[in-house]
Design a protein around this motif. Sequence first.
Motif, PDB file in Angstrom:
ATOM      1  N   GLU A 121       0.592  -1.480  -0.483  1.00 55.18           N
ATOM      2  CA  GLU A 121      -0.216  -0.001   0.086  1.00 55.18           C
ATOM      3  C   GLU A 121       0.789   1.780  -0.132  1.00 55.18           C
ATOM      4  OE1 GLU A 121      -0.923  -3.303   1.342  1.00 55.18           O
ATOM      5  OE2 GLU A 121      -2.305  -2.985   0.619  1.00 55.18           O
ATOM      6  N   LEU A 122       2.174   1.290   0.531  1.00 56.54           N
ATOM      7  CA  LEU A 122       3.051   2.670   0.538  1.00 56.54           C
ATOM      8  C   LEU A 122       3.657   2.251  -0.445  1.00 56.54           C
ATOM      9  CD1 LEU A 122       4.607   2.429   4.284  1.00 56.54           C
ATOM     10  CD2 LEU A 122       3.561   4.494   3.349  1.00 56.54           C
ATOM     11  N   GLY A 123       3.984   1.573  -1.516  1.00 55.68           N
ATOM     12  CA  GLY A 123       4.685   1.382  -2.521  1.00 55.68           C
ATOM     13  C   GLY A 123       3.684   2.151  -3.577  1.00 55.68           C
ATOM     14  N   GLU A 124       2.320   1.311  -3.372  1.00 51.04           N
ATOM     15  CA  GLU A 124       1.504   2.710  -4.338  1.00 51.04           C
ATOM     16  C   GLU A 124       0.980   3.388  -4.561  1.00 51.04           C
ATOM     17  OE1 GLU A 124      -2.461  -0.069  -4.926  1.00 51.04           O
ATOM     18  OE2 GLU A 124      -1.506  -0.027  -3.189  1.00 51.04           O
ATOM     19  N   LEU A 125       1.451   4.711  -3.317  1.00 46.49           N
ATOM     20  CA  LEU A 125       2.026   6.066  -3.593  1.00 46.49           C
ATOM     21  C   LEU A 125       2.592   6.871  -4.154  1.00 46.49           C
ATOM     22  CD1 LEU A 125       1.177   7.322   0.346  1.00 46.49           C
ATOM     23  CD2 LEU A 125      -0.583   6.786  -1.639  1.00 46.49           C
ATOM     24  N   ALA A 126       3.880   5.502  -4.395  1.00 46.55           N
ATOM     25  CA  ALA A 126       4.586   6.644  -5.361  1.00 46.55           C
ATOM     26  C   ALA A 126       4.481   6.335  -7.070  1.00 46.55           C
ATOM     27  CB  ALA A 126       6.289   4.891  -4.893  1.00 46.55           C
ATOM     28  N   HIS A 127       3.537   5.737  -7.788  1.00 52.46           N
ATOM     29  CA  HIS A 127       3.106   5.434  -8.799  1.00 52.46           C
ATOM     30  C   HIS A 127       2.320   6.813  -9.139  1.00 52.46           C
ATOM     31  CE1 HIS A 127       6.282   2.118  -8.268  1.00 52.46           C
ATOM     32  NE2 HIS A 127       5.749   1.759  -7.834  1.00 52.46           N
ATOM     33  N   LEU A 128       1.961   7.460  -8.741  1.00 47.09           N
ATOM     34  CA  LEU A 128       0.741   7.782  -8.798  1.00 47.09           C
ATOM     35  C   LEU A 128       0.984   9.393  -9.276  1.00 47.09           C
ATOM     36  CD1 LEU A 128      -1.066   8.585  -5.206  1.00 47.09           C
ATOM     37  CD2 LEU A 128      -1.773   7.300  -6.735  1.00 47.09           C
ATOM     38  N   SER A 129       0.218   9.380 -10.453  1.00 47.97           N
ATOM     39  CA  SER A 129       0.489  10.667 -11.784  1.00 47.97           C
ATOM     40  C   SER A 129       0.648  11.766 -11.293  1.00 47.97           C
ATOM     41  CB  SER A 129      -0.334  10.768 -12.500  1.00 47.97           C
ATOM     42  OG  SER A 129      -1.845  10.779 -12.756  1.00 47.97           O
ATOM     43  N   ARG A 130       0.045  12.662 -10.325  1.00 47.22           N
ATOM     44  CA  ARG A 130       0.347  13.409  -9.946  1.00 47.22           C
ATOM     45  C   ARG A 130       0.040  13.938  -7.970  1.00 47.22           C
ATOM     46  NH1 ARG A 130      -4.892  16.448  -8.052  1.00 47.22           N
ATOM     47  NH2 ARG A 130      -6.424  14.536  -7.309  1.00 47.22           N
ATOM     48  N   ALA A 131       0.580  12.883  -7.867  1.00 47.65           N
ATOM     49  CA  ALA A 131       0.553  13.091  -6.227  1.00 47.65           C
ATOM     50  C   ALA A 131       2.306  12.655  -6.086  1.00 47.65           C
ATOM     51  CB  ALA A 131       0.043  12.231  -5.293  1.00 47.65           C
ATOM     52  N   LEU A 132       2.988  13.755  -5.306  1.00 53.05           N
ATOM     53  CA  LEU A 132       3.974  13.049  -4.564  1.00 53.05           C
ATOM     54  C   LEU A 132       4.397  13.100  -3.182  1.00 53.05           C
ATOM     55  CD1 LEU A 132       7.293  12.798  -5.259  1.00 53.05           C
ATOM     56  CD2 LEU A 132       7.316  15.340  -5.298  1.00 53.05           C
ATOM     57  N   PRO A 133       4.366  11.932  -2.483  1.00 48.99           N
ATOM     58  CA  PRO A 133       4.608  11.332  -1.197  1.00 48.99           C
ATOM     59  C   PRO A 133       5.942  12.006  -0.300  1.00 48.99           C
ATOM     60  CG  PRO A 133       4.873   8.991  -2.133  1.00 48.99           C
ATOM     61  CD  PRO A 133       4.783  10.487  -3.731  1.00 48.99           C
ATOM     62  N   THR A 134       5.725  12.453   1.059  1.00 45.18           N
ATOM     63  CA  THR A 134       7.257  13.273   1.277  1.00 45.18           C
ATOM     64  C   THR A 134       6.907  13.303   2.645  1.00 45.18           C
ATOM     65  OG1 THR A 134       5.300  15.136   2.086  1.00 45.18           O
ATOM     66  CG2 THR A 134       7.015  15.785  -0.705  1.00 45.18           C
ATOM     67  N   VAL A 135       8.221  12.898   3.089  1.00 42.41           N
ATOM     68  CA  VAL A 135       8.578  12.542   4.566  1.00 42.41           C
ATOM     69  C   VAL A 135       9.824  13.285   4.827  1.00 42.41           C
ATOM     70  CG1 VAL A 135       9.001  10.870   6.512  1.00 42.41           C
ATOM     71  CG2 VAL A 135       8.081  10.303   4.295  1.00 42.41           C
ATOM     72  N   ASP A 136       9.462  13.959   5.987  1.00 39.16           N
ATOM     73  CA  ASP A 136      10.487  14.509   6.469  1.00 39.16           C
ATOM     74  C   ASP A 136      11.679  13.847   7.023  1.00 39.16           C
ATOM     75  OD1 ASP A 136      12.345  16.396   8.535  1.00 39.16           O
ATOM     76  OD2 ASP A 136      10.775  17.528   9.192  1.00 39.16           O
ATOM     77  N   PRO A 137      13.531  13.736   6.656  1.00 41.21           N
ATOM     78  CA  PRO A 137      14.748  13.028   6.790  1.00 41.21           C
ATOM     79  C   PRO A 137      14.503  12.537   8.437  1.00 41.21           C
ATOM     80  CG  PRO A 137      14.361  14.275   5.077  1.00 41.21           C
ATOM     81  CD  PRO A 137      13.368  14.714   5.595  1.00 41.21           C
ATOM     82  N   ALA A 138      14.030  13.918   9.578  1.00 42.46           N
ATOM     83  CA  ALA A 138      14.133  14.412  10.385  1.00 42.46           C
ATOM     84  C   ALA A 138      13.807  13.069  11.099  1.00 42.46           C
ATOM     85  CB  ALA A 138      14.148  15.500  11.309  1.00 42.46           C
ATOM     86  N   ASP A 139      12.315  13.283  10.420  1.00 45.90           N
ATOM     87  CA  ASP A 139      11.162  11.618  11.560  1.00 45.90           C
ATOM     88  C   ASP A 139      11.810  10.024  11.422  1.00 45.90           C
ATOM     89  OD1 ASP A 139       9.289  14.186  12.277  1.00 45.90           O
ATOM     90  OD2 ASP A 139       8.153  13.359  10.841  1.00 45.90           O
ATOM     91  N   LEU A 140      12.744  10.090  10.821  1.00 45.91           N
ATOM     92  CA  LEU A 140      13.026   9.061  10.513  1.00 45.91           C
ATOM     93  C   LEU A 140      14.470   8.790  11.715  1.00 45.91           C
ATOM     94  CD1 LEU A 140      13.136   8.813   6.591  1.00 45.91           C
ATOM     95  CD2 LEU A 140      12.102   7.324   8.061  1.00 45.91           C
ATOM     96  N   PRO A 141      14.821   7.240  12.266  1.00 46.75           N
ATOM     97  CA  PRO A 141      15.553   6.788  12.929  1.00 46.75           C
ATOM     98  C   PRO A 141      16.459   6.245  12.172  1.00 46.75           C
ATOM     99  CG  PRO A 141      13.481   5.477  12.706  1.00 46.75           C
ATOM    100  CD  PRO A 141      13.168   6.490  12.214  1.00 46.75           C
ATOM    101  N   PRO A 142      17.777   6.869  12.707  1.00 44.27           N
ATOM    102  CA  PRO A 142      19.188   5.791  11.697  1.00 44.27           C
ATOM    103  C   PRO A 142      19.024   4.737  10.935  1.00 44.27           C
ATOM    104  CG  PRO A 142      20.104   6.527  14.128  1.00 44.27           C
ATOM    105  CD  PRO A 142      18.057   6.996  13.863  1.00 44.27           C
TER     106      PRO A 142
END
Length: 435
Positions: free
Chosen positions: A205-226
Motif C-alpha cells: 500500500e505504501l509503494g502504490e503512492l510512489a506511482h501516482l501521476s500527480r501526487a508526491l509522497p513526502t517524509v521529513d528526513p528528521a522524522d526517520l530514525p538511523p
Amino acid sequence: MRHVAVIGSGPAGYYTAEACQKAFGDAVRVDIIDRMPVPFGLIRSGVAPDHQSIKGVSRRYEATALSDNVRFVGHVSVGTDVTIPELLDLYDAVVLATGAPQDRPLGIPGADLPGVVGSAAFVGWYNGHPDHAALAPALTGPGAVVVGAGNVALDVARILAKTADEFAGSDIVGHALDALTGQASDAITILARRGPHQIAMTPKELGELAHLSRALPTVDPADLPPAAEDAVLDPGTRKAVAHLRAFADHPRAGDDARTLPIVFDFFAQPVAIEGDGRVERVIVERTRLDEQGRAVATGETYAIPAQLVVSCIGYQTPRVEGVPYDEKLGRFANDEGRIAPGLYAVGWARRGPTGTIGTNRPDGFLIADHIAADTADDSAKSGRPRLDALLASRGVDVVTFRDWQDIEKAEVANARDGAPREKFVAVDAMLGARK
C-alpha cells in the motif's frame, strides 16, 4: 441436523458457513442473514475500489452460497425484522459476524464540525454503500487531513490523490468518481501520533503512492530514525519503512512535475478542529515517544489548513440489544467466541478490527468447533422453515442469493467503459433489479 444462523455476510460470515460445511457435511443448514440486499460486506463496501484482485475472494464465498445447505437471507434486519432471542429459539447456534462498521469517535473539540468524517463513512461513500451514498465530502480547498497510521489512511489518501485515468478498471461508484476527479485539495496530510517504526502500513500500500501521476509522497528526513535501527523491525515493517526512506530522499513537490503533496506528518496528533461553521484548520500537537514507545504530548502546537478531515483511527462493532458488549474493545464480550449458550461471535465482532481478510478463515473454523462441542447431532430446532414463516408473517421482503445474482448482472450491465460494475447505491434500486 444442526441449524445455524450467521448474522452478517462478509468474510467472517462466509468462512463460518464454509467451516460448518466441513465440520458437519450434509448434516447442517446455514442461513446467512444480512440487513443489506447484497452480500459480501467488507469485500463490497470496505476494500478499496482500485484493489480488484482482493475483491476476487468473493468468488470463493459464492461457491459456498450456492451449495445446497447454505443460503443468503438478505434485506433482513436483526433487531427489527427478527430478534436475537427469536433466532436462538429457532437455531442451534446463532453466530454474530457483523464486523466493525462503525467509526471510533475522534474525541477532540470540533470533531462534530461539518467536514469531519470517519473512514467508515468516507470509504462507504466511494464504495457506494447505501448508508453513506449521500455523504458529499468537501474535496476542494487548502487541504485534506487524514488521521491514522494504517492501511485505511493510505487507502483514503490514495483515493483522494488519483486522477480519473487512474481509476480505470476500478469499481468506484460514479458519484464519487465525478466528485473526486472534478475537485481537488491543495495538499493531503497524513497525521501519525508515533513514528515511522510504529506504523501499521504494509509495503504494497505504501509503494502504490510512489506511482501516482500527480501526487508526491513526502517524509521529513528528521522524522526517520538511523537506518541501522531498521534491523530490529519485522520484515514487512522494514520494507514499509524503506518506502518512507525513499519518500524522504525524493525532491519536494515544488521541484517535481507532480503537484499534489502527500505529507507524512509523524509524531503529530490532532488536538482540536477549528472553523466558522465548518472545518477550516486542524490544531496539531507534536509528540515524542517515551521509554515504552507510547506517544507523549510535548505542548508544541501548530495549525494545518484543511477543509476535510478523515479520521482513520479504528472501528467498532455496533451493539445489538441484549448482547453483552465490551465498551473498551468496541466488540461483543466473548470468551474465545462464546457469548452465551447458543450465541457466538466471529471475526471482527469477536476480535475487534484486527487482522486481514484471511484471518477470518481460522476464526470461522474455531466457531465451528465450538458449535460441534456445544450442540447435539440430532436437533429439535426447526431453523429455516420457521424463520421463513416468521418473516412472511411480518411482510419482510427477503432477498435470496439468486436475487443478488440478478442485481449483480444489472450492475455489470450498467458499468462505464473499463469498469467491472456500477453499483446500485440505494436499497430500492437493488430491490428493483430483481427479475
